[in-house]
Design an enzyme around this catalytic site. Structure first.
Site, PDB file in Angstrom:
ATOM      1  N   LYS A  90      -6.866  35.813 -35.959  1.00 30.40           N
ATOM      2  CA  LYS A  90      -6.285  36.214 -34.658  1.00 30.40           C
ATOM      3  C   LYS A  90      -6.990  35.333 -33.385  1.00 30.40           C
ATOM      4  CE  LYS A  90      -5.972  41.061 -35.658  1.00 30.40           C
ATOM      5  NZ  LYS A  90      -6.482  42.422 -35.829  1.00 30.40           N
ATOM      6  N   GLN A  96     -11.378  45.330 -32.866  1.00 27.56           N
ATOM      7  CA  GLN A  96     -11.323  45.304 -34.211  1.00 27.56           C
ATOM      8  C   GLN A  96     -11.572  46.679 -34.742  1.00 27.56           C
ATOM      9  OE1 GLN A  96      -9.194  42.900 -36.007  1.00 27.56           O
ATOM     10  NE2 GLN A  96      -9.182  44.245 -37.379  1.00 27.56           N
ATOM     11  N   ASP A 132      -2.699  45.429 -28.396  1.00 32.21           N
ATOM     12  CA  ASP A 132      -2.945  46.076 -29.660  1.00 32.21           C
ATOM     13  C   ASP A 132      -1.774  47.446 -29.824  1.00 32.21           C
ATOM     14  OD1 ASP A 132      -3.813  45.159 -32.118  1.00 32.21           O
ATOM     15  OD2 ASP A 132      -5.649  46.293 -31.901  1.00 32.21           O
TER      16      ASP A 132
END
Ligand code: NAP
Length: 297
Positions: free
Chosen positions: A63, A107, A130
């Site tokens: 990412k 995460q 997200d």
């Protein structure tokens, strides 16, 4: 063949190449990033990793690299697994207030002593790139502006890439009902006018459902959940699953070799949904900056 109606396949399905599509979309993101940066709105993404889960370390690295490639400002914050929930919440709050950061990604999974839900809800909905915050899920549900969860958003882009943007008249069957893939996938398909069936571990005859589908999205996390006999000829098959086969190689939920003989289009694993997920994270972060730039004139 009209793009909105894949013809029944008599040979082998066409691949929807997630790497190639990602490359195209990322090039557009990079171009827009350069324009926004020149106006003083350089997109910034913060990625927070707690603990040393090996898979998470790989995801986070990919990412951050993707951010660098398109010209984003990116920050990787790595913390020891012993970090407390209060400490993590304080970091999230600091990032919420950091004007150089437009998107925050924590995460998952987090260490067991930290409540994932509490942390996700602490992220400002304006920076929830997200798309996991309840505000984002709610916005998707009622069709308002929010951030779309990256994996299903990537699947929608893949459908769009084969001319399937308006899904009026199509029947889509989603296998899986998780909050991060199955449910938002169903909502996005519905918003695109598909008729949607959501299946899960309590579905009595999965094949009877999938055989009716023009589009099947498999998001289960088990190999060979979808086999050739469960697919209507010419259907579009999107494989979200990430599993390991007996040789330890990455594979999806779909029996790829069998299903590709029947389907019209199919996504490979690897090289399908995976790269698109990261790409849509970049798209969402760019979107966060676009909104800010519009607001601030
Ligand atoms: P999850 O939270 O474990 O959800 C799995 C879903 O599959 C559940 O809804 C479950 O039903 C359903 N299910 C289990 N066995 C089934 C069966 N035999 N028939 C029908 N449905 C069944 O998983 P997730 O987070 O959604 O992820 C799904 C897969 O996608 C995993 O392999 C994950 O690694 C992968 N993934 C990939 C990406 C990517 O970027 N490529 C991103 C996210 C996830 P119940 O609800 O009834 O338990």
């Amino acid at each position: 063949m009209t793009p909105s109606a894949p013809a029944p396949s008599t040979t082998s399905a066409q691949l929807i190449d997630g790497n190639a599509l990602s490359k195209q979309v990322r090039a557009q993101v990079a171009e827009r990033t350069a324009e926004l940066s020149a106006k003083g709105f350089k997109p910034g993404l913060a990625v927070v990793l707690v603990g040393d889960n090996p898979a998470s370390q790989v995801y986070v690295r990919n990412k951050v690299k993707a951010c660098e490639d398109v010209g984003f400002h990116s920050v990787l914050e790595k913390y020891d697994a012993s970090m407390t929930e209060a400490e993590l919440l304080a970091r999230v709050e600091a990032l919420n207030n950091d004007p150089s950061i437009h998107g925050i990604l924590v995460q998952l999974p987090l260490p067991k002593h930290i409540d994932d839900h509490k942390v996700i809800e602490a992220i400002s909905p304006l920076k929830d790139v997200d798309g996991f915050h309840i505000a984002s899920a709610g916005a998707l549900m009622v069709g308002e502006v929010g951030f779309k969860a990256c994996t299903p958003y990537g699947c929608m882009k893949m459908l769009e890439s084969i001319g399937m943007k308006d899904l009026r008249g199509k029947h889509a069957v989603v296998i899986g009902r998780s909050n991060i893939v199955g449910k938002p996938m169903a909502m996005m398909l519905l918003a695109a006018n598909a008729t949607v069936t959501v299946t899960h571990s309590g579905t009595a005859d999965l094949g009877a459902m999938t055989r009716q589908a023009d589009i099947v999205v498999a998001a289960v996390g088990k190999r060979n959940v979808l086999t050739a006999d469960m697919v209507k000829p010419g259907a579009v098959v999107i494989d979200v699953g990430m599993n390991r086969n007996d040789e330890g190689k990455l594979c999806g939920d779909v029996d790829f070799d069998g299903v590709k003989q029947v389907a019209g289009y199919i996504t490979p694993v690897p090289g399908g949904v995976g790269p698109m997920t990261i790409t849509m994270l970049l798209v969402n972060t760019l979107e966060a900056v676009e909104r800010l730039a519009t607001q601030q004139g």
